[in-house]
Design an enzyme around this catalytic site. Structure first.
Site, short mmCIF file in Angstrom:
data_model
loop_
_atom_site.label_atom_id
_atom_site.label_comp_id
_atom_site.label_asym_id
_atom_site.label_seq_id
_atom_site.Cartn_x
_atom_site.Cartn_y
_atom_site.Cartn_z
N HIS A 8 3.47 -0.15 -2.60
CA HIS A 8 3.84 -1.56 -2.63
C HIS A 8 5.36 -1.80 -2.60
O HIS A 8 5.88 -2.65 -3.32
CB HIS A 8 3.22 -2.25 -3.85
N HIS A 18 -1.10 -9.95 -2.89
CA HIS A 18 -1.81 -9.09 -3.84
C HIS A 18 -2.30 -9.91 -5.04
O HIS A 18 -1.81 -9.78 -6.14
CB HIS A 18 -0.91 -7.95 -4.30
N GLU A 76 -6.81 -7.13 0.26
CA GLU A 76 -5.48 -7.23 0.84
C GLU A 76 -5.53 -7.04 2.34
O GLU A 76 -5.77 -5.94 2.83
CB GLU A 76 -4.58 -6.16 0.21
N GLN A 80 -7.59 -3.75 2.36
CA GLN A 80 -7.74 -2.86 1.20
C GLN A 80 -8.59 -3.59 0.17
O GLN A 80 -8.29 -4.72 -0.21
CB GLN A 80 -6.36 -2.54 0.59
N ASP A 140 -11.15 1.50 -3.97
CA ASP A 140 -9.71 1.37 -3.70
C ASP A 140 -9.49 1.94 -2.31
O ASP A 140 -8.89 3.00 -2.16
CB ASP A 140 -8.91 2.10 -4.79
N ASN A 180 0.84 -1.20 0.00
CA ASN A 180 0.00 0.00 0.00
C ASN A 180 0.89 1.26 0.00
O ASN A 180 2.07 1.18 -0.31
CB ASN A 180 -1.02 -0.02 1.13
N ARG A 181 0.33 2.40 0.37
CA ARG A 181 1.00 3.68 0.09
C ARG A 181 1.64 4.34 1.31
O ARG A 181 1.13 4.23 2.42
CB ARG A 181 0.00 4.66 -0.53
N TYR A 207 -5.30 -10.78 -7.69
CA TYR A 207 -6.54 -10.25 -8.29
C TYR A 207 -7.48 -11.43 -8.44
O TYR A 207 -7.26 -12.31 -9.28
CB TYR A 207 -6.27 -9.66 -9.67
C1 GLA Z 1 -3.39 -1.65 -4.83
C2 GLA Z 1 -3.68 -0.22 -4.85
C3 GLA Z 1 -4.32 0.18 -6.14
C4 GLA Z 1 -3.50 -0.29 -7.30
C5 GLA Z 1 -3.21 -1.77 -7.17
C6 GLA Z 1 -2.25 -2.21 -8.22
O1 GLA Z 1 -4.48 -2.43 -4.63
O2 GLA Z 1 -4.49 0.19 -3.78
O3 GLA Z 1 -4.47 1.56 -6.20
O4 GLA Z 1 -2.30 0.42 -7.34
O5 GLA Z 1 -2.64 -2.04 -5.95
O6 GLA Z 1 -2.69 -1.95 -9.50
#
Ligand code: GLA
Length: 371
Positions: free
Chosen positions: A126, A196, A336, A308, A268, A100-101, A198
Site C-alpha cells: 500500500h 481501501h 479493492e 482484491q 486475501d 497492494n504488494r 472496510y
Molecule cells: C490489504 C491487504 C491485506 C491487509 C489489508 C490491510 O487488503 O491485502 O493483506 O494488509 O490491506 O490490513
C-alpha cells in the site's frame, strides 16, 4: 489479545440490531498534518450521506438505507482524526502509489532498479510507511454531493521515481458513490491506487461480515507465496473455495483446507475480473455483496482489471472504532478495484507503468440497493 481470544470476545456481542448512527463531529477531525489543514466534509445525495477527510482522502463514514429505511454506516473507521492516526491506517483511505504488494519492494523500469520501502514482512504494501494514505491531501473543490482532492507524491517518495499528481473525486448520485481517479507523472513510474474501505453492511464493527453473501465476477485469480506475493501464475477458480461466481456466504468456506486460504489467514486474494460485458461507460460489474439481515446490497462497477478481496483477517478486537466498539475479527471486508499485485515484476500481468505525457484514469462505482 490473540485472534482466538478476540473471536470469543466478539461472539458474545453479535445480536444487536443495526442502528441509525449519528454523523461524526467535524471538530474531531480538524487538525494540521504535513503543515496542511485537515478537516471533515459531509456530502449528501438522495440516498447516501458520506463524510470524508482530506487525511489520506479517507472515507470516514458512509450511510446508506437498509430495507426499513434506517441509515446504516457501512464503513469501519474511527470517530476522531487522532484515532485514525493511531489506529488501522487502512480504514477508508486511497492507498498508493502502488496499492497492494510489491515483492521485496523491488522493481525494474527501463533498466533501472528501484527499491521501495519494506513495511509488510519482507515486502512493500500500500505504498509503504509514508504512502498516500498517511498524508494530508489538498482540497480542490467541494460541493453538496462531491469533493475533489489531490496530492503531489514527490520523486523518491517511498522509493518511487517521478513526481506524481494524483486527483480523486468522490461524487454521490442517487444511491451511487462514484470514484474518479486521475494521475500524471514527470518521469516513468508505476502506480496502482485504490480505495481501501472496510465495509460492514451490518453497520456494526462487532458483527462479523462472514454472514454477507458475495458474488465476484471472476473465473481466475493470481496464486501467491506465503507472503501474498503472486507467483506469476493465473489460475482457475473452478473447484476452489475462492470461486464466488455463484453468490456464496463468505463464512461458508473460509476455514477450508486450501493453501491460498492458509496463506491469507482467510480471503486475501486478487481476482482477475471478467471484462467481457462492459456497460456504455466501459465499466464491468466486479462484485455484489449482500447482507440478508437488513437487505443492504452493494455492487461494485469498475474499469479496473482486478479486485482484491480481503476478509478482515487481521482485526483482533483491540482497536476501538466508531460507537466505542472494537473492530472485531472478520468484521470488515475490503473489495479493492485495482491492477494486479506485484505487476511491475510480472511481464504477463497488465502493465501499471505510467509515463510522462500519459494520464492515468480510473472509475469505480459503489452502488447501493436493498432487497
Ligand atoms: C490489504 C491487504 C491485506 C491487509 C489489508 C490491510 O487488503 O491485502 O493483506 O494488509 O490491506 O490490513
Amino acid at each position: 489479545m490473540t485472534a482466538a481470544a478476540a473471536i470469543m470476545l466478539c461472539v458474545g456481542c453479535t445480536t444487536e440490531a443495526p442502528r441509525t448512527e449519528a454523523l461524526l463531529n467535524q471538530s474531531d477531525y480538524q487538525t494540521q498534518i504535513d503543515g496542511k489543514p485537515v478537516d471533515l466534509y459531509t456530502l449528501q445525495s438522495e440516498g447516501i450521506t458520506m463524510q470524508v477527510t482530506n487525511y489520506g482522502a479517507r472515507i470516514a463514514g458512509l450511510w446508506v438505507p437498509d430495507r426499513d429505511g434506517n441509515k446504516v454506516d457501512v464503513v469501519l473507521g474511527y470517530p476522531t482524526i487522532d484515532q485514525h492516526l493511531n489506529g488501522d491506517g487502512y480504514a477508508g483511505p486511497i492507498v498508493g502509489r502502488y496499492g497492494n504488494r510489491i515483492g521485496k519492494g523491488k522493481f525494474s523500469l527501463d533498466g533501472v532498479e528501484y527499491q521501495t520501502t519494506i513495511n509488510n514482512g519482507e515486502n512493500h504494501l500500500h505504498g509503504g510507511i509514508g504512502g498516500w494514505s498517511t498524508h494530508a491531501w489538498n482540497v480542490d473543490n467541494v460541493g453538496d454531493n462531491t469533493i475533489t482532492m489531490s496530492y503531489l507524491s514527490a520523486d523518491g517518495e517511498e522509493g518511487y521515481p517521478g513526481n506524481v499528481i494524483i486527483t480523486v473525486t468522490y461524487t454521490l448520485a442517487g444511491n451511487d458513490l462514484i470514484l474518479d481517479y486521475r494521475a500524471t507523472t514527470d518521469a516513468p513510474t508505476v502506480l496502482n491506487p485504490t480505495s481501501h474501505c472496510y465495509f460492514n453492511l451490518h453497520g456494526d464493527s462487532e458483527v462479523s461480515t462472514n454472514s454477507h453473501v458475495l458474488r465476484i465476477n471472476a473465473a481466475e485469480y493470481t496464486p501467491t507465496d506465503a507472503g501474498l506475493i503472486p507467483t506469476g501464475e493465473i489460475a482457475t477458480l473452478e473447484g476452489t473455495p475462492l470461486d464466488f461466481r455463484t453468490a456464496t456466504v463468505i463464512g461458508e468456506r473460509i476455514e477450508e483446507d486450501f493453501e491460498a486460504l492458509k496463506f491469507g489467514a482467510g480471503y486475501d486474494h486478487n481476482f482477475v475480473l471478467d471484462k467481457s460485458t462492459p456497460n456504455e461507460a466501459g465499466l464491468t460489474e466486479a462484485a455484489v455483496v449482500y447482507e440478508p439481515a437488513n437487505g443492504i446490497e452493494m455492487s461494485i462497477l469498475t474499469d479496473q482489471v482486478a479486485l482484491q478481496f480481503y476478509s478482515g483477517n487481521f482485526f483482533d478486537g483491540t482497536s476501538i472504532g466508531k460507537g466505542d466498539k472494537p473492530l472485531c475479527y472478520r468484521a470488515g471486508i475490503a473489495l479493492e478495484a485495482q491492477g494486479y499485485p506485484d505487476a511491475p515484476n510480472h511481464d504477463n500481468f497488465p502493465s501499471r507503468v505510467l509515463r510522462p505525457g500519459e494520464e492515468y484514469t480510473q472509475q469505480t462505482i459503489y452502488r447501493f440497493a436493498t432487497k
